[in-house]
Design a protein around this motif. Structure first.
Motif, short mmCIF file in Angstrom:
data_model
loop_
_atom_site.label_atom_id
_atom_site.label_comp_id
_atom_site.label_asym_id
_atom_site.label_seq_id
_atom_site.Cartn_x
_atom_site.Cartn_y
_atom_site.Cartn_z
N GLN A 164 0.82 -1.22 0.00
CA GLN A 164 0.00 0.00 0.00
C GLN A 164 0.85 1.27 0.00
OE1 GLN A 164 -3.38 -0.23 -0.21
NE2 GLN A 164 -3.04 -2.44 -0.29
N GLY A 165 2.15 1.12 0.21
CA GLY A 165 3.01 2.29 0.39
C GLY A 165 3.50 2.88 -0.92
N GLY A 166 4.09 4.07 -0.80
CA GLY A 166 4.62 4.76 -1.97
C GLY A 166 4.75 6.23 -1.68
N PRO A 167 5.06 7.04 -2.70
CA PRO A 167 5.14 8.49 -2.53
C PRO A 167 3.76 9.11 -2.59
CG PRO A 167 5.62 7.93 -4.79
CD PRO A 167 5.41 6.62 -4.08
N THR A 168 3.68 10.40 -2.34
CA THR A 168 2.39 11.11 -2.34
C THR A 168 2.04 11.65 -3.73
OG1 THR A 168 3.60 13.02 -1.49
CG2 THR A 168 2.34 11.73 0.11
N TYR A 169 2.36 10.86 -4.75
CA TYR A 169 1.94 11.17 -6.11
C TYR A 169 1.87 9.86 -6.88
CZ TYR A 169 6.83 10.52 -7.51
OH TYR A 169 8.09 9.98 -7.74
N THR A 213 -2.15 3.48 -11.65
CA THR A 213 -1.76 4.56 -10.72
C THR A 213 -0.42 4.16 -10.12
OG1 THR A 213 -3.03 3.50 -8.94
CG2 THR A 213 -4.14 5.22 -10.20
N ASN A 214 0.63 4.41 -10.89
CA ASN A 214 1.96 3.96 -10.51
C ASN A 214 2.59 4.91 -9.51
OD1 ASN A 214 2.04 1.75 -12.51
ND2 ASN A 214 1.97 3.44 -13.97
N GLY A 215 3.42 4.33 -8.65
CA GLY A 215 4.15 5.12 -7.67
C GLY A 215 5.59 4.66 -7.61
N SER A 216 5.95 3.97 -6.53
CA SER A 216 7.34 3.51 -6.36
C SER A 216 7.49 2.00 -6.47
CB SER A 216 7.86 3.95 -4.98
OG SER A 216 7.06 3.39 -3.94
N GLN A 217 6.40 1.25 -6.43
CA GLN A 217 6.50 -0.21 -6.39
C GLN A 217 6.82 -0.79 -7.77
OE1 GLN A 217 3.45 -2.26 -4.06
NE2 GLN A 217 2.82 -0.30 -3.18
N PHE A 218 7.71 -1.78 -7.77
CA PHE A 218 8.11 -2.36 -9.05
C PHE A 218 8.36 -3.85 -8.90
CE2 PHE A 218 11.95 -0.93 -6.90
CZ PHE A 218 12.89 -1.92 -7.13
N LEU A 219 8.38 -4.54 -10.04
CA LEU A 219 8.60 -5.97 -10.13
C LEU A 219 9.84 -6.24 -10.97
CD1 LEU A 219 4.94 -7.06 -11.07
CD2 LEU A 219 5.97 -7.18 -8.79
N ILE A 220 10.62 -7.22 -10.56
CA ILE A 220 11.72 -7.73 -11.38
C ILE A 220 11.41 -9.20 -11.64
CG2 ILE A 220 14.20 -8.02 -11.65
CD1 ILE A 220 14.62 -6.00 -9.43
N PHE A 221 11.15 -9.55 -12.89
CA PHE A 221 10.71 -10.91 -13.21
C PHE A 221 11.92 -11.85 -13.29
CE2 PHE A 221 6.99 -8.56 -14.41
CZ PHE A 221 5.95 -9.42 -14.11
N PHE A 222 11.81 -12.97 -12.56
CA PHE A 222 12.82 -14.01 -12.65
C PHE A 222 12.30 -15.21 -13.44
CE2 PHE A 222 10.80 -14.19 -8.43
CZ PHE A 222 10.21 -15.45 -8.44
N LYS A 223 11.06 -15.12 -13.91
CA LYS A 223 10.48 -16.12 -14.81
C LYS A 223 9.74 -15.39 -15.93
CE LYS A 223 9.50 -19.71 -11.31
NZ LYS A 223 8.41 -20.50 -10.69
N ASP A 224 9.57 -16.06 -17.06
CA ASP A 224 8.73 -15.52 -18.13
C ASP A 224 7.28 -15.51 -17.68
OD1 ASP A 224 11.01 -15.40 -19.66
OD2 ASP A 224 10.56 -17.19 -20.84
N PHE A 225 6.57 -14.45 -18.06
CA PHE A 225 5.16 -14.32 -17.66
C PHE A 225 4.37 -13.71 -18.81
CE2 PHE A 225 1.90 -11.69 -15.23
CZ PHE A 225 1.04 -12.76 -15.02
N SER A 226 3.26 -14.34 -19.17
CA SER A 226 2.43 -13.86 -20.29
C SER A 226 0.96 -13.86 -19.89
CB SER A 226 2.65 -14.72 -21.53
OG SER A 226 3.93 -14.53 -22.07
#
Length: 292
Positions: A164-169, A213-226
């Motif tokens: 739920q966290g992130g910056p205020t934008y 509604t993007n903020g600071s959270q991100f994903l780094i994929f270690f498997k292929d995903f479709s």
């Protein structure tokens, strides 16, 4: 009746759409000019050569790359009152943002060597600007990657570790991939058709809550995903440190307290996240960030 937040989002979306349309129109106009010059170069070599070398035809290109002339990105304010998990850090600048070239993001964790990510500023100028701004605030330093998702990605960028966290934008998707195509029938039933994954391993993508509604959270994929309906806008690709990503992906998971077995058994800590200056593109005029 639409809420104030909805109106703000619609206005910001419309503003960003107009800006992207103007940028695309300028790029197309520049290409038409260059095509015309190329077609008539044989006839105008003597007369136009001096003008070409002196940059007479570069006026539109200068306008295209001069990001200080107009806003490049729109940041939608998010209220701490409605989400106490947000962290007040102000907002990034809206001008002076590079829109060409690349930037390198380096993520140092407590597992293996640093993870190096290349970001294409033509596709994700605002995503890169947000990461650059937050890294300057040390927003990501000493934060935990709180999930190893069932989709095959490590989930980072939330200082609260709650999702739920992130910056205020927040900001909108820039490089959202299309749904995978329907595979053509294979000549042999024993050989399944090959389709490139939507998110191949090594992809770095934003995860918004709700999507878009993007903020600071991100994903780094270690498997292929479709997925059939992609919801994560792609920020960049890992160019070094995939062995670290693979090692992180192999960490066992336990129940996160809500019945989902996605919490890494061993802590995954982002010790630092840095973003390099843009390279390979026009250098924009400097701009100051706004503090709310």
């Amino acid at each position: 009746m639409a809420s104030s937040k909805d109106r703000q989002r619609k206005l910001a979306r419309a503003k960003l759409d107009r800006q992207m349309a103007r940028r695309a129109e300028k790029t197309q106009r520049r290409r038409r000019i260059q095509a015309g010059v190329g077609a008539g170069l044989g006839l105008l070599l003597i007369v136009g050569g001096v003008a070409w070398l002196s940059g007479a035809f570069d006026k539109d290109d200068t306008q295209t790359n001069n990001a200080s002339d107009s806003d490049v990105c729109a940041w939608v304010p998010q209220s701490v009152a409605s989400n106490t998990s947000l962290k007040e850090v102000g907002t990034p600048p809206t001008k002076g943002i590079p829109t060409s070239g690349t930037q390198t993001m380096t993520i140092t964790t407590n597992h293996g060597k640093p993870i190096v990510v290349s970001m294409d500023l033509t596709s994700v100028p605002c995503s890169a600007a947000s990461f650059s701004y937050l890294s300057g605030k040390k927003f990501f330093d000493n934060t935990e990657c709180h999930e190893l998702t069932t989709e095959g990605a490590v989930h980072c960028g939330d200082p609260t570790g709650t999702g739920q966290g992130g910056p205020t934008y927040s900001f909108y998707d820039e490089n959202l991939p299309s749904a995978p195509p329907t595979p053509a029938p294979s000549p042999s039933a024993k050989v399944p058709p090959k389709i490139a994954p939507v998110y191949p391993k090594g992809t770095v993508a934003l995860i918004g809550n709700p999507p878009g509604t993007n903020g600071s959270q991100f994903l780094i994929f270690f498997k292929d995903f479709s997925p059939a309906d992609p919801k994560y806008s792609i920020v960049g690709r890992v160019t070094d440190g995939m062995d670290t990503v693979a090692a992180i992906g192999a960490i066992p998971t336990v129940d996160n307290g809500s019945g989902s077995k996605v919490k890494p058994k061993d802590k995954i800590v982002v010790q630092s996240l840095t973003v390099s200056a843009a390279t390979g593109g026009a250098t924009p005029a400097p701009a100051t960030s706004s503090q709310s």
